[in-house]
Design a protein around this motif. Sequence first.
Motif, short mmCIF file in Angstrom:
data_model
loop_
_atom_site.label_atom_id
_atom_site.label_comp_id
_atom_site.label_asym_id
_atom_site.label_seq_id
_atom_site.Cartn_x
_atom_site.Cartn_y
_atom_site.Cartn_z
N ILE A 1 6.86 -6.63 33.87
CA ILE A 1 7.86 -6.06 34.80
C ILE A 1 8.70 -7.21 35.49
N PHE A 2 10.03 -7.12 35.69
CA PHE A 2 10.82 -8.15 36.25
C PHE A 2 11.29 -7.86 37.73
N GLY A 3 11.31 -8.74 38.58
CA GLY A 3 11.87 -8.36 39.96
C GLY A 3 12.49 -9.46 40.61
N GLN A 4 13.04 -9.30 41.99
CA GLN A 4 13.53 -10.18 42.72
C GLN A 4 13.32 -10.10 44.10
N VAL A 5 12.96 -10.94 44.99
CA VAL A 5 12.47 -11.18 46.18
C VAL A 5 13.69 -11.77 47.26
N LEU A 6 13.90 -10.77 48.30
CA LEU A 6 15.22 -11.23 49.29
C LEU A 6 14.54 -11.13 50.69
N GLU A 7 15.04 -11.80 51.42
CA GLU A 7 14.99 -11.69 52.74
C GLU A 7 16.56 -11.37 53.45
N GLN A 8 16.53 -10.09 53.75
CA GLN A 8 17.82 -9.49 54.09
C GLN A 8 18.65 -9.81 52.93
N SER A 9 19.90 -10.47 52.76
CA SER A 9 20.49 -10.48 51.46
C SER A 9 20.38 -11.90 50.97
N THR A 10 19.24 -12.75 51.34
CA THR A 10 19.00 -14.19 50.86
C THR A 10 18.03 -14.02 49.71
N THR B 1 -5.61 -7.21 39.10
CA THR B 1 -6.16 -7.91 37.76
C THR B 1 -6.27 -9.42 38.19
N GLN B 2 -5.59 -9.77 39.38
CA GLN B 2 -5.71 -10.94 40.12
C GLN B 2 -4.72 -11.80 39.37
N ILE B 3 -3.89 -11.42 38.75
CA ILE B 3 -2.63 -12.04 37.90
C ILE B 3 -1.55 -12.65 39.00
N THR B 4 -1.11 -13.68 38.85
CA THR B 4 -0.28 -14.47 39.95
C THR B 4 1.04 -14.67 39.20
N ALA B 5 1.93 -14.73 40.37
CA ALA B 5 3.26 -15.37 39.83
C ALA B 5 4.03 -15.90 40.92
N VAL B 6 4.97 -16.63 40.81
CA VAL B 6 5.98 -17.28 41.92
C VAL B 6 7.36 -16.99 41.82
N SER B 7 8.17 -16.72 42.87
CA SER B 7 9.55 -16.38 42.48
C SER B 7 10.21 -17.95 42.55
N ASP B 8 11.34 -17.74 41.75
CA ASP B 8 11.94 -18.88 41.31
C ASP B 8 13.22 -19.09 42.25
N ALA B 9 14.21 -20.17 42.06
CA ALA B 9 15.39 -20.49 42.83
C ALA B 9 16.11 -19.31 43.29
N ASN B 10 16.29 -18.28 42.55
CA ASN B 10 16.91 -17.11 42.64
C ASN B 10 16.27 -15.86 43.15
N GLY B 11 14.93 -16.17 43.32
CA GLY B 11 14.09 -15.20 43.78
C GLY B 11 13.58 -14.21 42.80
N MET B 12 13.82 -14.77 41.68
CA MET B 12 13.15 -13.79 40.35
C MET B 12 11.72 -14.17 40.02
N PHE B 13 11.12 -13.09 39.52
CA PHE B 13 9.90 -13.39 39.10
C PHE B 13 9.34 -12.16 38.11
N SER B 14 8.29 -12.33 37.52
CA SER B 14 7.78 -11.47 36.16
C SER B 14 6.36 -11.50 36.41
N ILE B 15 5.41 -10.17 36.29
CA ILE B 15 4.34 -10.00 36.34
C ILE B 15 3.86 -8.98 35.70
N VAL B 16 2.48 -9.23 35.01
CA VAL B 16 1.95 -7.68 34.37
C VAL B 16 1.37 -6.86 35.06
N VAL B 17 1.71 -5.61 35.34
CA VAL B 17 1.23 -4.52 35.94
C VAL B 17 1.02 -3.24 35.11
#
Length: 240
Positions: free
Chosen positions: A28-37, A49-65
């Motif tokens: 799945i794909f997602g985005q992390v925000l703090e308020q609107s940032t 599963t202990q699978i990890t990911a890190v959000s990029d410069a636009n707050g985007m990430f993908s991870i298997v769930v």
Amino acid sequence: MKTNKILLLLLFLTAEIAFCQTSVSKEIFGQVLEQSTTIEGVNIINNTTQITAVSDANGMFSIVVKEGDVLVFSAVNLEPFKYRITAGDLSKNLVVKMTAKEIELKEVVVNENSDITAENLGIIPYGQKKYTPAERKLYTANSTSVDKLLNTISGRTAMLKKEMKVEEKETLFRKMEYLFDENYYTERLKIPAEDIKGFQLYCIENSEFAVSLNTKNKTMSMFLITDLARKYLIILENEK
């Protein structure tokens, strides 16, 4: 009797298929925000599963769930956040809103012998307003009607007011240097090292940011400085 066995077998197979479908893992794909940032560098871990990911410069990430998995979101300046994956999350982009940590700012101690004051020594009365050097000069320049008139004519009062503004800016500069180190500007805000001083000046000219520094509201300062950094980088890009 044979018909009942067939029905039970069909029900068992249907339940087994449904269980397998809900247990299928999916990216799945997602985005992390703090308020609107959007927030870069948030660590995401699937607790199952202990699978990890890190959000990029636009707050985007993908991870298997899969449905029922719990994702844990964490970052240095944000409150940890847990989210359980639902069936609906497998078919849409996930938006995660995190909260900045409330960090109490440390006081900068200028006088280590804080018990020795002009009031304790009897030099000035208790509770009397204390002036900065620039404020004292301005007060003296306007202490009497004659002084006020003469200094207004000579332009000295205007000069002293400018001196007070410079003093206020120097104070804000010191507060910024105390709150944010050079790595914060270059790594988090993407400000080139040679442009940090210019960016600091740009920030303290913003009245809302100046208020956040003076009220020691680090959460607001961090929120505002992110937006100011984006605007400043656009200015630098346009100057090229």
